[in-house]
Write a protein that holds these residues in place. Structure first.
Motif, PDB file in Angstrom:
ATOM      1  N   ASP A 116       0.845  -1.194   0.000  1.00 57.54           N
ATOM      2  CA  ASP A 116       0.000   0.000   0.000  1.00 57.54           C
ATOM      3  C   ASP A 116       0.878   1.241   0.000  1.00 57.54           C
ATOM      4  N   GLY A 117       0.595   2.173  -0.893  1.00 57.43           N
ATOM      5  CA  GLY A 117       1.415   3.378  -0.922  1.00 57.43           C
ATOM      6  C   GLY A 117       0.782   4.493  -1.712  1.00 57.43           C
ATOM      7  N   ARG A 118       1.492   5.594  -1.762  1.00 54.14           N
ATOM      8  CA  ARG A 118       1.089   6.739  -2.575  1.00 54.14           C
ATOM      9  C   ARG A 118       2.345   7.345  -3.184  1.00 54.14           C
ATOM     10  N   PHE A 119       2.154   8.183  -4.183  1.00 54.99           N
ATOM     11  CA  PHE A 119       3.299   8.733  -4.903  1.00 54.99           C
ATOM     12  C   PHE A 119       2.934  10.111  -5.453  1.00 54.99           C
ATOM     13  N   ALA A 120       3.952  10.836  -5.854  1.00 61.96           N
ATOM     14  CA  ALA A 120       3.775  12.090  -6.580  1.00 61.96           C
ATOM     15  C   ALA A 120       4.512  11.973  -7.901  1.00 61.96           C
TER      16      ALA A 120
END
Length: 372
Positions: A116-120
């Motif tokens: 699970d993650g997020r990014f730019a």
């Protein structure tokens, strides 16, 4: 075109019988819905609704980018033609062609990342946090699927980047930080020790409008100019008569801190989604309170560029005159929604369990109270 008063009945109601979880993002007249099914071994797919052409038959809209996946909620955000998918196995999708520009279904560049993650995205590179809420290890920088660099920055960002900028509260210091991905540099840090927060934990909800950030920092609102990275407004809204009256009726002050901010060029609205629900509308010029509404249940509001604020009160979609708070519209049916998206001629109410309600209007609403 400004927002208008919709019909009382939703034009479309989507995802009413789906066995799974959904997320949605609205852009112009197109609604993108991500379905994560609980049936069988689970699958994840998108549907692209052209709301101006849609005939109301959800099953006829084709499934895009079907994947085998666990039925997890994945928040999605639209910027231009790029759809950011956070959560389990993040992706960046070009919806003009329905191709994945970046996808962790094809593998993770760093095996130490959580699933699970997020990014730019800065236009060239992906800047990936180590986990959904793991900002302590900075951001890994990925290009063409390969790990190429690292940024040692501990910003708790949530929104995708715009102009290569991310922003949020830092973990190592109690500051609100604006950071340039392209320059690998801090552009502004604002100490938060002067502000009061619920449970004494610094948090910041942010709404971007053009080159201005509107930051909800506890008992204050800050306005930041992103052209020169300076604070151009600071509003102590807790000192207003509305908030003082609200606080006088509460046993615990923590219940009075709002969770969300939504801004336009002339106004900003704060929403409190706990038991002491309220919506408070401020002028962006001087922070003056234009109006406030309170309820015994949670409330939520989304600002617009027109003369309306769309909201949720007593679990019913509503609209209020931006300058007085007078209710000018109420939907005929309730909703379980907890999110409101507004774009062009549509307002969409949605939440992970489904029942996506789409409303439209024929002409913009013009407030008789708009300042001359």
């Amino acid at each position: 075109m400004g927002a208008g008063i919709p019909a009382k009945k939703a034009t479309f109601r989507l995802v009413q019988k789906f066995n799974g979880v959904v997320s949605a993002a609205l852009g112009n007249d197109r609604l993108y819905v991500l379905y994560s099914s609980k049936d069988g071994s689970g699958k994840r797919f998108f549907k692209d609704f052209d709301l101006n052409q849609y005939d109301g038959v959800e099953e006829d809209v084709p499934e895009r980018l079907v994947r085998s996946a666990q039925p997890r909620w994945r928040p999605i955000f639209l910027q231009g033609d790029l759809l950011y998918v956070y959560g389990e196995t993040p992706e960046l999708i070009d919806v003009s062609q329905w191709v994945a520009c970046y996808s962790e279904y094809e593998g993770r560049a760093n095996p130490d990342w959580a699933v699970d993650g997020r990014f730019a995205f800065d236009g060239k590179c992906i800047h990936r946090a180590f986990g959904w809420n793991n900002y302590t290890r900075g951001l890994d920088i990925v290009q063409n699927g390969n790990l190429v660099d690292h940024a040692d920055i501990d910003i708790q960002y949530f929104l995708p980047s715009a102009d290569g900028l991310i922003f949020g509260v830092r973990l190592s210091t109690p500051t609100f930080c604006v950071y340039s991905l392209r320059e690998k540099a801090i552009k502004l840090e604002v100490p938060l020790v002067h502000y009061e927060f619920a449970n004494d934990e610094p948090e910041a909800s942010v709404s971007r409008c053009g080159n201005q950030l509107h930051v909800l920092a506890g008992n204050h609102v800050l306005i930041i100019d992103l052209t020169n990275f300076s604070i151009v407004g600071e509003f102590a809204y807790f000192n207003s008569a509305f908030m003082q009256s609200l606080l006088a009726g509460l046993k615990y002050k923590n219940a009075a801190f709002p969770q969300y901010i939504s801004a336009s060029m002339d106004t900003l609205v704060l929403s409190n989604t706990n038991g002491a629900g309220y919506v408070l509308c401020l002028s962006t010029v001087d922070g003056a309170v234009l109006w406030g509404r309170k309820s015994s249940r949670e409330m939520y509001a989304a600002n617009t560029d027109g003369d309306l604020v769309f909201g949720l009160e007593e679990r019913r979609p509503r609209a209020w005159d931006k300058y007085t708070g007078e209710e000018v519209w109420q939907a005929s049916a309730g909703t379980i929604a907890n999110t409101i998206d507004v774009s062009d001629n549509w307002v969409v109410y949605h939440q992970p369990a489904g029942d996506v309600q789409c409303f439209t209007w024929k002409k913009p609403y013009s407030s008789p109270h708009r300042p001359s």
